[in-house]
Every structure is written in C-alpha cells, then in structure tokens.
Design a protein around this motif. Sequence first.
Motif, PDB file in Angstrom:
ATOM      1  N   LEU A  63       0.826  -1.030   0.112  1.00 11.81           N
ATOM      2  CA  LEU A  63      -0.002  -0.015   0.076  1.00 11.81           C
ATOM      3  C   LEU A  63       0.923   1.164  -0.120  1.00 11.81           C
ATOM      4  O   LEU A  63       2.133   1.141   0.321  1.00 11.81           O
ATOM      5  N   PHE A  64       0.385   2.569  -0.473  1.00  9.17           N
ATOM      6  CA  PHE A  64       1.189   3.634  -0.540  1.00  9.17           C
ATOM      7  C   PHE A  64       1.563   3.704   1.296  1.00  9.17           C
ATOM      8  O   PHE A  64       0.975   3.485   2.355  1.00  9.17           O
ATOM      9  N   PRO A  65       2.651   4.351   1.257  1.00 10.67           N
ATOM     10  CA  PRO A  65       3.966   4.640   0.337  1.00 10.67           C
ATOM     11  C   PRO A  65       4.781   3.496  -0.254  1.00 10.67           C
ATOM     12  O   PRO A  65       5.982   4.084  -1.117  1.00 10.67           O
ATOM     13  N   GLY A  66       4.671   2.459   0.096  1.00  7.62           N
ATOM     14  CA  GLY A  66       5.258   1.439  -0.296  1.00  7.62           C
ATOM     15  C   GLY A  66       6.555   0.814   0.381  1.00  7.62           C
ATOM     16  O   GLY A  66       7.479   0.065   0.309  1.00  7.62           O
ATOM     17  N   THR A  67       6.693   1.777   1.387  1.00  5.40           N
ATOM     18  CA  THR A  67       7.955   1.374   2.423  1.00  5.40           C
ATOM     19  C   THR A  67       7.141   0.679   3.913  1.00  5.40           C
ATOM     20  O   THR A  67       6.123   0.287   3.769  1.00  5.40           O
ATOM     21  N   GLY A  68       8.193   0.448   4.864  1.00  4.21           N
ATOM     22  CA  GLY A  68       7.660  -0.218   5.898  1.00  4.21           C
ATOM     23  C   GLY A  68       7.919  -1.677   6.013  1.00  4.21           C
ATOM     24  O   GLY A  68       7.219  -2.408   6.782  1.00  4.21           O
ATOM     25  N   ALA A  69       8.739  -2.373   5.389  1.00  2.27           N
ATOM     26  CA  ALA A  69       9.063  -3.783   5.283  1.00  2.27           C
ATOM     27  C   ALA A  69       9.586  -3.984   6.770  1.00  2.27           C
ATOM     28  O   ALA A  69      10.254  -3.174   7.421  1.00  2.27           O
ATOM     29  N   ALA A  70       9.318  -5.310   7.354  1.00  3.19           N
ATOM     30  CA  ALA A  70       9.876  -5.772   8.443  1.00  3.19           C
ATOM     31  C   ALA A  70      11.264  -5.454   8.684  1.00  3.19           C
ATOM     32  O   ALA A  70      11.858  -5.534   9.809  1.00  3.19           O
ATOM     33  N   ASP A  71      12.187  -5.687   7.565  1.00  3.56           N
ATOM     34  CA  ASP A  71      13.698  -5.583   7.715  1.00  3.56           C
ATOM     35  C   ASP A  71      14.041  -4.170   7.850  1.00  3.56           C
ATOM     36  O   ASP A  71      15.304  -4.008   8.031  1.00  3.56           O
ATOM     37  N   GLU A  72      13.186  -3.130   7.678  1.00  2.00           N
ATOM     38  CA  GLU A  72      13.710  -1.647   8.079  1.00  2.00           C
ATOM     39  C   GLU A  72      13.614  -1.619   9.530  1.00  2.00           C
ATOM     40  O   GLU A  72      12.720  -1.506   9.964  1.00  2.00           O
ATOM     41  N   THR A  73      14.938  -1.849  10.186  1.00  4.41           N
ATOM     42  CA  THR A  73      14.769  -1.699  11.429  1.00  4.41           C
ATOM     43  C   THR A  73      15.700  -0.451  12.245  1.00  4.41           C
ATOM     44  O   THR A  73      16.082  -0.438  13.297  1.00  4.41           O
ATOM     45  N   GLY A  74      16.050   0.403  11.351  1.00  4.52           N
ATOM     46  CA  GLY A  74      16.591   1.830  11.740  1.00  4.52           C
ATOM     47  C   GLY A  74      18.136   1.742  12.050  1.00  4.52           C
ATOM     48  O   GLY A  74      18.676   0.674  11.958  1.00  4.52           O
ATOM     49  N   GLY A  75      18.568   2.986  12.373  1.00  5.16           N
ATOM     50  CA  GLY A  75      20.032   2.974  12.428  1.00  5.16           C
ATOM     51  C   GLY A  75      20.339   2.498  13.685  1.00  5.16           C
ATOM     52  O   GLY A  75      21.627   2.073  13.994  1.00  5.16           O
ATOM     53  N   HIS A  76      19.564   2.180  14.840  1.00  2.00           N
ATOM     54  CA  HIS A  76      19.918   1.644  16.056  1.00  2.00           C
ATOM     55  C   HIS A  76      19.147   0.542  16.712  1.00  2.00           C
ATOM     56  O   HIS A  76      18.791   0.301  17.869  1.00  2.00           O
ATOM     57  N   ASP A  77      18.623  -0.250  15.644  1.00  2.00           N
ATOM     58  CA  ASP A  77      17.695  -1.226  15.972  1.00  2.00           C
ATOM     59  C   ASP A  77      16.516  -0.568  16.786  1.00  2.00           C
ATOM     60  O   ASP A  77      15.851  -1.323  17.604  1.00  2.00           O
ATOM     61  N   ASN A  78      16.346   0.680  16.407  1.00  2.00           N
ATOM     62  CA  ASN A  78      15.004   1.384  16.853  1.00  2.00           C
ATOM     63  C   ASN A  78      13.637   1.594  15.933  1.00  2.00           C
ATOM     64  O   ASN A  78      13.058   2.529  16.504  1.00  2.00           O
ATOM     65  N   VAL A  79      13.516   0.710  14.993  1.00  2.00           N
ATOM     66  CA  VAL A  79      12.236   0.852  14.364  1.00  2.00           C
ATOM     67  C   VAL A  79      11.988  -0.607  13.996  1.00  2.00           C
ATOM     68  O   VAL A  79      12.427  -1.420  13.932  1.00  2.00           O
ATOM     69  N   VAL A  80      10.457  -0.853  14.377  1.00  2.00           N
ATOM     70  CA  VAL A  80       9.854  -1.801  14.357  1.00  2.00           C
ATOM     71  C   VAL A  80       8.532  -1.626  13.248  1.00  2.00           C
ATOM     72  O   VAL A  80       7.528  -0.854  13.387  1.00  2.00           O
ATOM     73  N   ASN A  81       8.765  -2.180  12.253  1.00  2.00           N
ATOM     74  CA  ASN A  81       7.624  -2.117  11.057  1.00  2.00           C
ATOM     75  C   ASN A  81       7.013  -3.596  11.033  1.00  2.00           C
ATOM     76  O   ASN A  81       7.603  -4.504  11.053  1.00  2.00           O
ATOM     77  N   VAL A  82       5.685  -3.747  11.221  1.00  2.00           N
ATOM     78  CA  VAL A  82       4.786  -4.868  11.300  1.00  2.00           C
ATOM     79  C   VAL A  82       3.925  -4.825   9.876  1.00  2.00           C
ATOM     80  O   VAL A  82       3.000  -4.249  10.179  1.00  2.00           O
ATOM     81  N   PRO A  83       4.151  -5.178   8.865  1.00  2.00           N
ATOM     82  CA  PRO A  83       3.196  -5.142   7.812  1.00  2.00           C
ATOM     83  C   PRO A  83       1.965  -6.053   7.981  1.00  2.00           C
ATOM     84  O   PRO A  83       2.283  -7.248   8.521  1.00  2.00           O
ATOM     85  N   LEU A  84       0.929  -5.547   7.519  1.00  2.00           N
ATOM     86  CA  LEU A  84      -0.365  -6.638   7.716  1.00  2.00           C
ATOM     87  C   LEU A  84      -0.925  -6.760   6.032  1.00  2.00           C
ATOM     88  O   LEU A  84      -0.912  -5.652   5.593  1.00  2.00           O
ATOM     89  N   ARG A  85      -1.590  -7.742   6.138  1.00  5.87           N
ATOM     90  CA  ARG A  85      -2.021  -8.051   4.541  1.00  5.87           C
ATOM     91  C   ARG A  85      -3.522  -7.531   4.489  1.00  5.87           C
ATOM     92  O   ARG A  85      -4.190  -7.247   5.365  1.00  5.87           O
ATOM     93  N   ASP A  86      -3.723  -7.238   3.228  1.00  5.53           N
ATOM     94  CA  ASP A  86      -5.087  -6.548   2.987  1.00  5.53           C
ATOM     95  C   ASP A  86      -5.955  -7.675   3.607  1.00  5.53           C
ATOM     96  O   ASP A  86      -5.885  -9.085   3.263  1.00  5.53           O
ATOM     97  N   GLY A  87      -7.130  -7.418   4.368  1.00  2.00           N
ATOM     98  CA  GLY A  87      -8.064  -8.129   4.741  1.00  2.00           C
ATOM     99  C   GLY A  87      -7.834  -8.523   6.186  1.00  2.00           C
ATOM    100  O   GLY A  87      -8.637  -9.107   6.819  1.00  2.00           O
ATOM    101  N   THR A  88      -6.802  -7.907   6.852  1.00  2.00           N
ATOM    102  CA  THR A  88      -6.531  -8.273   8.161  1.00  2.00           C
ATOM    103  C   THR A  88      -7.386  -7.835   9.145  1.00  2.00           C
ATOM    104  O   THR A  88      -8.079  -6.551   9.040  1.00  2.00           O
ATOM    105  N   GLY A  89      -7.903  -8.391  10.269  1.00  2.00           N
ATOM    106  CA  GLY A  89      -8.985  -8.028  11.015  1.00  2.00           C
ATOM    107  C   GLY A  89      -8.497  -7.623  12.292  1.00  2.00           C
ATOM    108  O   GLY A  89      -7.284  -7.857  12.557  1.00  2.00           O
ATOM    109  N   GLY A  90      -9.494  -7.546  13.189  1.00  2.00           N
ATOM    110  CA  GLY A  90      -8.842  -7.106  14.680  1.00  2.00           C
ATOM    111  C   GLY A  90      -8.196  -8.143  15.452  1.00  2.00           C
ATOM    112  O   GLY A  90      -7.147  -7.898  15.911  1.00  2.00           O
ATOM    113  N   ALA A  91      -8.546  -9.388  15.195  1.00  2.00           N
ATOM    114  CA  ALA A  91      -7.756 -10.458  16.098  1.00  2.00           C
ATOM    115  C   ALA A  91      -6.299 -10.534  15.653  1.00  2.00           C
ATOM    116  O   ALA A  91      -5.626 -10.502  16.480  1.00  2.00           O
ATOM    117  N   ALA A  92      -6.092 -10.532  14.389  1.00  2.11           N
ATOM    118  CA  ALA A  92      -4.647 -10.586  13.542  1.00  2.11           C
ATOM    119  C   ALA A  92      -3.802  -9.239  14.118  1.00  2.11           C
ATOM    120  O   ALA A  92      -2.823  -9.430  14.350  1.00  2.11           O
TER     121      ALA A  92
END
Length: 308
Positions: A186-215
């Motif tokens: 989805l826009f903007p196309g960034t935010g993969a789980a392996d983007e972890t920042g310069g000091h292991d200070n970034v946590v990205n949790v991509p969710l698939r289209d259709g993900t609901g509340g429980a997931a």
Amino acid sequence: MTTALITHADCLAHVTPPGHPEQVARLDAVLSALDGLDLIRVAAPFAAESDLLRVHPQRHIQAVREAAPDEGWRPLDADTFMSAGTLSAAWRAAGAVVRGVDMVLGGEAANAFAAVRPPGHHAERETPMGFCFFGSVAIGAKAALDHHGLARVAVVDFDVHHGNGTQDLLEEDPRVLFCSTHQMPLFPGTGAADETGGHDNVVNVPLRDGTGGAAFRAAMEAHVFPKVEAFRPELILVSAGFDAHAADPLAGLMLQEADFAWVTHRLCDLADALCGGKLVSALEGGYDLDALGRSARAHLEVLMERGK
C-alpha cells in the motif's frame, strides 16, 4: 488531571480540491464526535520555527512557505495540495503536538489528543507527500527530548499507511523508538519488516489486505508492545490514524471501533507502567467520515477514562 484536546479553526482552512479524501469535513467529523466530552480544550499554537528545524532543514521550511498560493490550490505532488490556509494549518498541527507534549510533561494534563489536519506522518526530511507537510509527531518527539530533556521517547503509529516520514525523521536517533503497523503493499510502499533503523530502533509490522481485529491485536502483542516495554520510554507518542477501519475507502484492513479502543487501552497500560501515564496522540488518517468520528470518540473515551 484529565485529557487535553488541542485543535484550532485554522486547521479547517486547509482546503483541498473537490473529491480529495483529506478534506475539511474530516476534522468537522472528529470535533462533532467529541462534542460534549469533558476535555481540557486548548487552542493549538503555531509551532516555533526552532521546533520544525529539529527535524526539517531550513530549505524545506522555506520551500513549503514559498509554495503557498494566494488563492486556489497548488499541487506539490499528485496527492498533496496547498491552499491559502494550508501553511497556518500545518504550523498549528505541529504546534498542537508540541503543546500536548508540554502539557503532559508539565503536569497540566494526564494525556492529550491533537485533533488537527493536515496529517504529518508521511512528510520526510525534505519532501512533503501523502497529504503531509511537516512531521508533527516527530517534531513533538524531538521537543520532548531536546527541550524537556527526556532520554527516551517511543512513537507508535497504527495508521493503515506506513509512517515513512516519521521513520525518516527519527530512525537515526537512538533516543527514539518508532513502531508502525500498516497494510502492505500500500502507499507509500515502505515499511518492510527488515527496515529496523540505524540503532535497531524501528519496528515495522506489515499486515495483509483483509487483516481483521484479532490478527491486528496479535501483531501488536507479539511485535510492538514487547519492544516498547524493553525500550522503557519516558513518553509515548501515538500517530492515531483511523483509516485501518473496515469502512475506510483508501485501504483494506478490517478494524472496528473496538479495536481502536483496545489498542488505546494497551498503550495506556504501557504508559502507566513505564512513564507515569504520559501519552500524547495526534490525528493522522481516516477517510470515511462516520467511521472516523466514531473511532476518534472511542480513542478519546479511553484516554479520558485512563487519565482520571
């Protein structure tokens, strides 16, 4: 103490072309939904230029200034438009988050919500994009660190779109933890789980289209909350985008108001355990007006309950 609501009529003067999803009616819907709540109501000030300069270079600020039209609209990209009222709105949006930080850290409020537009979490160091001009939450984080002298601040972004701007502005600062859940691709196309920042200070949790509340809840519990707890922030900032709602027209996650209330409670749990309840939230996305209003009210009702 209770919850501060920080907003300003100037944020209604940022006018976009007809049919644009980031419209004046968004803030009207939020404020109408919050009408009658017992909140500390505060007028958002203009951000100080020194606050903006903590994350944006002078040339970016000047470029945004010079792009402001006297009338009509000026596109900065295919999605991001300025009107005559945009500059004041964007400066007040950033100022609202800084004011919230000042109030919460100064003991004037238990927690705070900046009901402002334009949003900010897509604005990169020198690039306005995705309806955003200045990185308001990043500006608030730097104000907490540099002005108030905090050692650690956590930013949690649950907007349906990745907060690429906030990440860009903060990922090289080891004093900040940035966590984002978002639909991908989805826009903007960034935010993969392996983007972890310069000091292991970034946590990205991509969710698939259709993900609901429980997931969504499971992802937060597994990936975001443990990282925040281990970081031990002295303040939690929230980019509160409500466009992960099932009714939102711009994306495909399937959250409901109860999910936004749940994540607000859990963030307040962390704030209570780690930093004396200190939490400041700012409006980001949300483009179905009815769902936006209901979701914002659910968020605020929890903040009020937890701020008593």
